[in-house]
Design a protein around this motif. Structure first.
Motif, PDB file in Angstrom:
ATOM      1  N   UNK A 566     -10.773 110.873 -39.972  1.00 33.44           N
ATOM      2  CA  UNK A 566     -11.453 109.775 -40.656  1.00 33.44           C
ATOM      3  C   UNK A 566     -11.580 108.625 -39.682  1.00 33.44           C
ATOM      4  N   UNK A 567     -12.170 107.546 -40.158  1.00 34.28           N
ATOM      5  CA  UNK A 567     -12.342 106.347 -39.340  1.00 34.28           C
ATOM      6  C   UNK A 567     -11.480 105.217 -39.868  1.00 34.28           C
ATOM      7  N   UNK A 568     -10.941 104.448 -38.931  1.00 30.38           N
ATOM      8  CA  UNK A 568     -10.235 103.217 -39.285  1.00 30.38           C
ATOM      9  C   UNK A 568     -11.097 102.035 -38.861  1.00 30.38           C
ATOM     10  N   UNK A 569     -11.221 101.036 -39.748  1.00 25.68           N
ATOM     11  CA  UNK A 569     -12.074  99.879 -39.489  1.00 25.68           C
ATOM     12  C   UNK A 569     -11.240  98.602 -39.464  1.00 25.68           C
ATOM     13  N   UNK A 570     -11.518  97.762 -38.496  1.00 25.13           N
ATOM     14  CA  UNK A 570     -10.955  96.413 -38.475  1.00 25.13           C
ATOM     15  C   UNK A 570     -12.102  95.434 -38.689  1.00 25.13           C
ATOM     16  N   UNK A 571     -11.980  94.585 -39.731  1.00 25.25           N
ATOM     17  CA  UNK A 571     -13.084  93.706 -40.125  1.00 25.25           C
ATOM     18  C   UNK A 571     -12.604  92.263 -40.162  1.00 25.25           C
ATOM     19  N   UNK A 624     -12.875  90.375 -50.021  1.00 25.41           N
ATOM     20  CA  UNK A 624     -13.192  91.462 -49.108  1.00 25.41           C
ATOM     21  C   UNK A 624     -13.813  92.620 -49.884  1.00 25.41           C
ATOM     22  N   UNK A 625     -14.845  93.219 -49.290  1.00 24.93           N
ATOM     23  CA  UNK A 625     -15.456  94.418 -49.862  1.00 24.93           C
ATOM     24  C   UNK A 625     -15.018  95.616 -49.021  1.00 24.93           C
ATOM     25  N   UNK A 626     -14.134  96.448 -49.574  1.00 28.72           N
ATOM     26  CA  UNK A 626     -13.566  97.554 -48.806  1.00 28.72           C
ATOM     27  C   UNK A 626     -14.552  98.693 -48.610  1.00 28.72           C
ATOM     28  N   UNK A 627     -15.540  98.818 -49.496  1.00 28.09           N
ATOM     29  CA  UNK A 627     -16.507  99.908 -49.342  1.00 28.09           C
ATOM     30  C   UNK A 627     -17.646  99.505 -48.401  1.00 28.09           C
ATOM     31  N   UNK A 628     -18.083  98.241 -48.475  1.00 27.02           N
ATOM     32  CA  UNK A 628     -19.120  97.753 -47.578  1.00 27.02           C
ATOM     33  C   UNK A 628     -18.554  97.253 -46.252  1.00 27.02           C
ATOM     34  N   UNK A 629     -17.196  97.206 -46.159  1.00 30.05           N
ATOM     35  CA  UNK A 629     -16.504  96.793 -44.932  1.00 30.05           C
ATOM     36  C   UNK A 629     -16.972  95.415 -44.485  1.00 30.05           C
ATOM     37  N   UNK A 630     -16.872  94.463 -45.411  1.00 30.82           N
ATOM     38  CA  UNK A 630     -17.358  93.119 -45.106  1.00 30.82           C
ATOM     39  C   UNK A 630     -16.448  92.063 -45.706  1.00 30.82           C
ATOM     40  N   UNK A 631     -16.434  90.891 -45.066  1.00 31.18           N
ATOM     41  CA  UNK A 631     -15.793  89.702 -45.620  1.00 31.18           C
ATOM     42  C   UNK A 631     -16.871  88.967 -46.406  1.00 31.18           C
ATOM     43  N   UNK A 632     -16.760  88.965 -47.743  1.00 34.36           N
ATOM     44  CA  UNK A 632     -17.804  88.382 -48.580  1.00 34.36           C
ATOM     45  C   UNK A 632     -17.846  86.868 -48.433  1.00 34.36           C
ATOM     46  N   UNK A 633     -16.691  86.229 -48.436  1.00 35.94           N
ATOM     47  CA  UNK A 633     -16.624  84.781 -48.213  1.00 35.94           C
ATOM     48  C   UNK A 633     -15.176  84.368 -48.009  1.00 35.94           C
ATOM     49  N   UNK A 634     -14.994  83.160 -47.497  1.00 34.96           N
ATOM     50  CA  UNK A 634     -13.669  82.547 -47.360  1.00 34.96           C
ATOM     51  C   UNK A 634     -13.843  81.053 -47.574  1.00 34.96           C
ATOM     52  N   UNK A 635     -13.205  80.518 -48.622  1.00 36.24           N
ATOM     53  CA  UNK A 635     -13.396  79.115 -48.993  1.00 36.24           C
ATOM     54  C   UNK A 635     -12.038  78.432 -49.138  1.00 36.24           C
ATOM     55  N   UNK A 752     -27.900  92.753 -52.139  1.00 34.83           N
ATOM     56  CA  UNK A 752     -26.533  92.759 -51.625  1.00 34.83           C
ATOM     57  C   UNK A 752     -25.566  92.118 -52.592  1.00 34.83           C
ATOM     58  N   UNK A 753     -25.960  91.003 -53.174  1.00 35.90           N
ATOM     59  CA  UNK A 753     -25.103  90.325 -54.136  1.00 35.90           C
ATOM     60  C   UNK A 753     -24.917  91.172 -55.375  1.00 35.90           C
ATOM     61  N   UNK A 754     -26.017  91.890 -55.746  1.00 34.38           N
ATOM     62  CA  UNK A 754     -25.924  92.740 -56.923  1.00 34.38           C
ATOM     63  C   UNK A 754     -24.916  93.863 -56.699  1.00 34.38           C
ATOM     64  N   UNK A 755     -24.931  94.456 -55.507  1.00 38.57           N
ATOM     65  CA  UNK A 755     -23.978  95.529 -55.202  1.00 38.57           C
ATOM     66  C   UNK A 755     -22.551  95.029 -55.284  1.00 38.57           C
ATOM     67  N   UNK A 756     -22.325  93.844 -54.698  1.00 37.83           N
ATOM     68  CA  UNK A 756     -20.978  93.268 -54.752  1.00 37.83           C
ATOM     69  C   UNK A 756     -20.554  92.965 -56.178  1.00 37.83           C
ATOM     70  N   UNK A 757     -21.510  92.459 -56.963  1.00 40.10           N
ATOM     71  CA  UNK A 757     -21.180  92.094 -58.334  1.00 40.10           C
ATOM     72  C   UNK A 757     -20.821  93.315 -59.162  1.00 40.10           C
ATOM     73  N   UNK A 758     -21.509  94.429 -58.947  1.00 42.62           N
ATOM     74  CA  UNK A 758     -21.187  95.647 -59.694  1.00 42.62           C
ATOM     75  C   UNK A 758     -19.762  96.067 -59.432  1.00 42.62           C
ATOM     76  N   UNK A 759     -19.354  95.987 -58.182  1.00 40.92           N
ATOM     77  CA  UNK A 759     -18.014  96.418 -57.835  1.00 40.92           C
ATOM     78  C   UNK A 759     -16.969  95.436 -58.343  1.00 40.92           C
TER      79      UNK A 759
END
Length: 880
Positions: A566-571, A624-635, A752-759
């Motif tokens: 498998x793959x390991x990701x650092x984000x 964090x979105x673990x499936x999209x491998x992204x930092x959605x925001x940091x406030x 993109x926002x819709x995908x995040x919102x579903x999850x």
């Protein structure tokens, strides 16, 4: 320790003018109590008992089987002995209460109050009889009647005056019996009785006469074994002065296979080996005066009393080997506290006794007790295979007998045997434990079935060096835990200072090890990977696990049922790295996120387990979105104050555009919209409402201007009690998903926002006019309308003052999975159950009452709850 409330109802309210007692029971208890002071062992059932100074008895068996018995009185125990192979334990307290415990039922079956001070006690092996000696020199015989469950005092007894008369000894006054030793191979009919001022009598119960009498009046000794001294260059016997004073006996044990020789320790620091084979005195004193040899551990004039003596026989094939004498005491005053092991050899009785070697075992704390564990599977019951040493506070070490008894040859230096820590089910030190959590998997279906594949299928003893077998194998596991078709319904998780995580199956009252997650991800080196674990989260729907650390790194694990690649990701916010790795079966880290270098204080999964909310020490919040491998925001949710985030919750909102402020209108373009909001609570009582998709701050306000000590918050739907979530303290409690699944998504938002919102929206809260937000502080609790808070009002609906400082809280659910109460734990050790939503006190108890624990700083870091069960750890190491 796992504490659970009896039954599943809401519990009755308090009576007039008083608070009901919280009806709780101890489901399981692991570890050695800090107040441990005395031990006992059943060589047949292979059980170890440890008594404490506060009236508790801990039982250790094999395969993580442990039990805790709590006496009605918080009084120290001075004697602890098993009625062998009967599941019965006899305990004598400092208040001279004799207790008989039934281990199968874990209950006190009988207790008797003795009228005078009990100074010696011994259970006769393989019988229900026991000898008791008291301060007046009276030897009594007791018997436990299994049918009636009572301790009977037998008509037979021996007074000190009748004994002295039968033995031909003149005693001016009474003196206590300080030791009782049934002679081996006599079925208890012969017993060695030691009196305080030096008199020893081997008494035959069946013949009612003295077989042998010894004492300091007989000291025309054969000699002194000087080889026991650490500075002795040769092992020899020297002549000694025949003139000795009467002195007090402190300890004694048999020092031969058949009970022909007794070792006796004295207050002066001397050890005398007495030959007990010669008939009792008949006339002249000198007839028996030569049957004694002195062992002296030090040459100083002021020596420590010999408090403890124990004997392990040598090999039965080589009678010249003699055996090994374990001594606590006897050294010069002011010397280092050690446990001494003397290897004694004798080819022809006491005349040929020599000390072949001496070893000093350094102690891990002040000495409390020791016990020798006999070999398993051999008829030689007096040959030890292991040594357990108990020191204060609550330290239990063990030694392999083969290493102890190897000794030294001629001038070879005695090798210091290696002490090993008593293996514990849940390690709390080495490495230091930092955070724990308890998660329920009930109602999740297939995932719990797959987890059972990773439970231990057979008993596994602790790892021991060499050929030594673990000596504790007793106890009977729960029948349900042995069934092949059982499901894992609950797991217990602990994080450690070295970055590792351990997971146990906690379905039954025994913890079964499942996983150990290392800090590193495969062979990939990450900055901060070995930092201390500071927060945990688990999603039971897809078996996703998150670990937050003090370096700000967040590791996300997935369960792999098969080995493979498998793959390991650092984000991070600025980059993403991909590494090819090979994984085995079990949980494996597949992605690590870094959005801040501040310590992680709180973690929260959405219902799908794909999106993770993170709260930091500096007041920042990230998604964090673990499936999209992204930092959605940091406030920043602390408004520049750097106040730590102590609690997070995700809530589904359905509102009309007319009710929204301008920032919300930027999110919703339609007349009515559905979105998830993230609720963040900082320690200084600031609540921030954030859109969980875009990261826009909807509202932020102080709930109480005077508060700087927020503990936790909970979203409660008082109409249906569904959709409840919680996040308390430095961790996220049970991730059981009871809310309604939000299915109406805003199709007009960006893809993109819709995908995040579903999850993010699956199994999150749906807005209800009756939804409340409960916020707990150290000295008060507040209830708010959640809808009003989101719309900008911070006016509370209800407020209660807490009389004590609250340090931890949890929501309690009944058997129907309905929120029925709030559990509050105070720094005073009080545990309180309050009703919802009016927050009235229903019942209370205390750690002292339930466990004999007092609250200690840091305990709240390792307290967790799941559906009415509370897990806690006493004396959590200070790691920050």
């Amino acid at each position: 320790m796992l504490l659970q409330r009896r039954g599943g109802g809401n519990g009755g309210g308090p009576g007039a003018g008083e608070v009901a007692q919280l009806d709780a029971q101890i489901a399981l208890h692991y570890g050695v109590p800090y107040a441990a002071s005395v031990m006992g062992f059943d060589p047949v059932q292979r059980l170890l008992a440890v008594g404490t100074l506060d009236g508790r008895i801990k039982i250790f068996g094999g395969d993580n089987i442990e039990g805790l018995l709590i006496s009605p009185k918080s009084v120290p125990y001075k004697y602890l002995q098993f009625i062998q192979n009967q599941g019965l334990l006899v305990a004598v307290s400092n208040e001279n209460e004799i207790q008989v415990w039934n281990l199968e039922f874990r209950q006190l079956f009988h207790f008797s109050q003795w009228d005078v001070n009990i100074t010696a006690f011994a259970v006769i092996e393989e019988t229900f009889f026991m000898y008791l000696g008291d301060e007046n020199g009276l030897l009594s015989v007791l018997k436990y009647d299994v049918d009636d469950g009572k301790l009977l005092k037998m008509p037979y007894n021996v007074t000190i005056h009748s004994l002295s008369e039968a033995a031909g000894v003149s005693l001016l006054d009474t003196q206590p019996i300080v030791g009782i030793l049934p002679q081996p191979d006599t079925l208890g009919t012969r017993v060695l009785i030691a009196f305080e001022r030096g008199l020893l009598v081997l008494w035959d119960i069946s013949e009612d006469r003295a077989i042998a009498v010894r004492g300091y009046g007989d000291l025309h000794m054969k000699g002194q074994v000087s080889g026991a001294q650490t500075d002795a260059s040769e092992h020899q016997i020297d002549n000694v002065d025949e003139t000795e004073e009467e002195r007090e006996i402190c300890s004694l044990c048999w020092a031969s296979r058949g009970g022909s020789t007794a070792a006796v320790g004295y207050i002066t620091g001397d050890i005398l080996l007495w030959d007990m084979t010669v008939s009792s005195r008949q006339g002249k004193q000198t007839d028996v005066s030569s049957n004694v040899v002195k062992l002296q551990l030090a040459s100083g004039s002021r020596r420590l009393p010999v408090i403890v003596l124990h004997w392990s026989a040598g090999s039965a094939k080589d009678t010249t080997k003699g055996g090994h004498l374990f001594v606590y005491g006897g050294d010069d005053m002011g010397s280092e506290e050690v446990l001494t092991v003397l290897s004694l050899e004798s080819s022809n009785g006491l005349e040929s006794v020599r000390c072949a070697s001496r070893g000093d075992l350094k102690l891990d704390g002040s000495f409390a007790d020791m016990i020798l564990i006999p070999d398993t599977g051999v008829p030689d019951k007096i040959r030890a295979s292991a040594l357990f040493v108990l020191t204060n506070p609550g330290q239990l070490n063990f030694y392999d007998g083969s290493a102890l008894f190897s000794g030294r040859k001629s001038e070879e230096v005695y090798a210091q045997p290696e002490a090993r820590k008593f293996p514990v089910a849940v390690p709390t030190i080495d490495p230091n434990i930092t955070v724990t959590d308890l998660y329920s998997l009930t109602g999740t279906g297939h995932p719990s079935i797959s987890l059972k594949k990773f439970c231990a299928r057979q008993s596994v003893a602790p790892p021991i060096s060499g050929n030594m077998k673990w000596p504790l194998t007793g106890g009977v596991p729960s029948e349900m835990s042995l069934k092949e078709d059982r499901a894992v319904e609950r797991i217990y998780v602990a994080g450690y200072q070295d970055g590792s995580v351990r997971i146990w199956d906690a379905t039954f009252p025994i913890l079964v090890p499942m996983f150990v997650l290392d800090a590193k991800a495969s062979d990939i080196i990450l900055d901060g990977a070995n930092a201390s674990v500071s927060s945990l989260a688990f999603c039971s729907l897809n078996l996703t696990f998150a670990v937050g650390t003090t370096s700000g790194l967040v590791r996300v694990y997935k369960l792999h049922e098969h080995t493979g690649d498998s793959n390991f990701h650092f984000v991070s916010e600025s980059k993403q790295e991909v590494h090819a790795v090979h994984h085995g079966r079990g949980f494996h880290c597949h992605v690590a996120f870094m959005a801040s270098n501040s310590p992680v204080r709180s973690l929260r999964f959405t219902g799908s387990g794909e999106v993770l909310a993170v709260g930091y020490q500096n007041g920042q919040v990230a998604m964090f979105d673990a499936s999209q491998l992204s930092v959605m925001f940091c406030v920043d949710c602390a408004s520049g104050t750097n106040s730590p985030v102590v609690s997070l919750s995700i809530y589904g909102v359905v509102s009309s555009a007319a009710e929204l402020d301008q920032s919300q209108k930027e999110i919703a373009k339609s007349g009515k919209f559905s979105t998830d909001v993230l609720l963040s609570l900082t320690k200084d009582a600031r609540l921030t409402v954030i859109d969980s998709t875009s990261g826009l701050v909807i509202n932020s306000h102080l709930l109480d201007q005077q508060q700087l000590s927020a503990v936790s918050m909970y979203v409660i739907d008082v109409a249906s009690d569904e959709g409840q979530t919680q996040s308390s303290g430095d961790k996220s409690p049970s991730q059981s998903q009871t809310g309604k699944e939000q299915k109406d998504l805003d199709q007009k938002q960006a893809q993109g926002a819709e995908t995040n919102q579903k999850k993010a929206s699956q199994h999150s809260h749906i807005s209800d006019s009756n939804s409340l937000l409960l916020v707990c502080f150290e000295d008060e609790a507040l209830l708010f309308s959640l809808t009003s808070l989101i719309q900008g009002s911070n006016k509370h609906l209800h407020k209660i003052k807490l009389a004590k400082h609250c340090c931890w809280s949890a929501i309690f659910k009944n058997k129907d999975d309905k929120a029925c109460g709030l559990i509050l734990a105070y720094q005073t050790g009080i545990i309180e159950l309050r009703s919802l939503p009016d927050l009235e006190i229903l019942a209370e108890s205390s750690l002292m009452h339930l466990l004999r624990w007092s609250y200690k700083t840091g305990m709240d870091k390792c307290m967790s709850s799941s559906n009415g069960q509370i897990a806690m750890i006493s004396n959590v190491p200070h790691h920050r």
